[in-house]
Design an enzyme around this catalytic site. Structure first.
Site, short mmCIF file in Angstrom:
data_model
loop_
_atom_site.label_atom_id
_atom_site.label_comp_id
_atom_site.label_asym_id
_atom_site.label_seq_id
_atom_site.Cartn_x
_atom_site.Cartn_y
_atom_site.Cartn_z
N CYS A 132 0.85 -1.20 0.00
CA CYS A 132 0.00 0.00 0.00
C CYS A 132 0.88 1.24 0.00
CB CYS A 132 -0.93 0.02 1.21
SG CYS A 132 -2.39 -1.04 1.06
N ASP A 141 10.64 -6.04 -8.70
CA ASP A 141 10.89 -6.70 -7.42
C ASP A 141 12.29 -6.32 -6.92
OD1 ASP A 141 9.62 -9.56 -6.03
OD2 ASP A 141 11.64 -8.92 -5.48
N HIS A 188 -6.10 -2.39 -1.04
CA HIS A 188 -5.53 -3.46 -0.23
C HIS A 188 -6.44 -4.69 -0.23
CE1 HIS A 188 -3.05 -5.31 2.86
NE2 HIS A 188 -4.19 -5.80 3.32
N ASN A 242 1.43 -16.14 -5.14
CA ASN A 242 1.64 -16.99 -3.97
C ASN A 242 0.55 -16.68 -2.95
OD1 ASN A 242 4.05 -18.24 -4.87
ND2 ASN A 242 5.23 -16.43 -4.29
N GLY A 246 4.77 -19.60 0.17
CA GLY A 246 5.84 -18.65 0.41
C GLY A 246 5.43 -17.20 0.35
N HIS A 300 -0.35 -9.74 -5.00
CA HIS A 300 0.58 -9.31 -6.05
C HIS A 300 0.81 -10.46 -7.02
CE1 HIS A 300 2.83 -10.80 -2.53
NE2 HIS A 300 3.68 -11.33 -3.39
N HIS A 324 3.46 -11.95 -9.55
CA HIS A 324 4.84 -11.95 -10.03
C HIS A 324 4.84 -12.18 -11.54
CE1 HIS A 324 6.92 -12.68 -6.03
NE2 HIS A 324 5.72 -13.13 -5.72
#
Ligand code: 5GP
Ligand code: ZN
Length: 114
Positions: free
Chosen positions: A7, A30, A46, A87, A93, A100, A102
């Site tokens: 956030c 990242d 959020h 994830n 993990g 999010h 990846h």
């Protein structure tokens, strides 16, 4: 959420290398990249994990995935290929509890994942 790292990145309160943003999404590099391209696509709103999504988030999740595809293409990996990963919780993990996606590309990614 006031103490959420992502956030704060979305709000510009913590610096990140932003590669895309609009009124609903932010995408940034990242900080600990696992491939030559490693971007995280997040919603500005959020949402802690995939388990917290509702049907009202379906369009938002679709936007995240299509943005991931666009970013991979813009980075030159559309044809060669890329991996998208969400994830969720401990066994997968997840370490940051703001949803999010990846986007990883630029090397051969093994399967099954570790
Ligand atoms: P997860 O393990 O929750 O799926 O992924 C969290 C990701 O966020 C990790 O790949 C980690 O490197 C990345 N990350 C954690 N803190 C920061 C940060 O402050 N800035 C950026 N850009 N990435 C972060
Ligand atoms: Zn958050």
């Amino acid at each position: 959420m006031s103490d959420c790292l992502f956030c704060k990145i979305a709000a510009g309160q913590i610096p990140a290398t932003v590669v895309y943003q609009d009124d609903r999404l932010v995408a940034f590099k990242d900080v600990n990249p696992q491939a030559p391209m490693h971007v995280l696509v997040i919603p500005r709103r959020h949402i802690s994990s995939l388990n917290d999504l509702t049907a009202q988030d379906d369009a938002l999740v679709g936007e995240m995935i299509r943005r991931a595809a666009s970013l991979a293409g813009e980075h030159g990996y559309g044809d060669r290929g890329y991996r998208t990963v969400y994830n969720c919780n401990a066994d997968a993990g997840q370490t940051v509890f703001h949803v999010h996606l990846h986007v990883l590309a630029g090397r051969s990614l093994t399967w099954p994942p570790g």
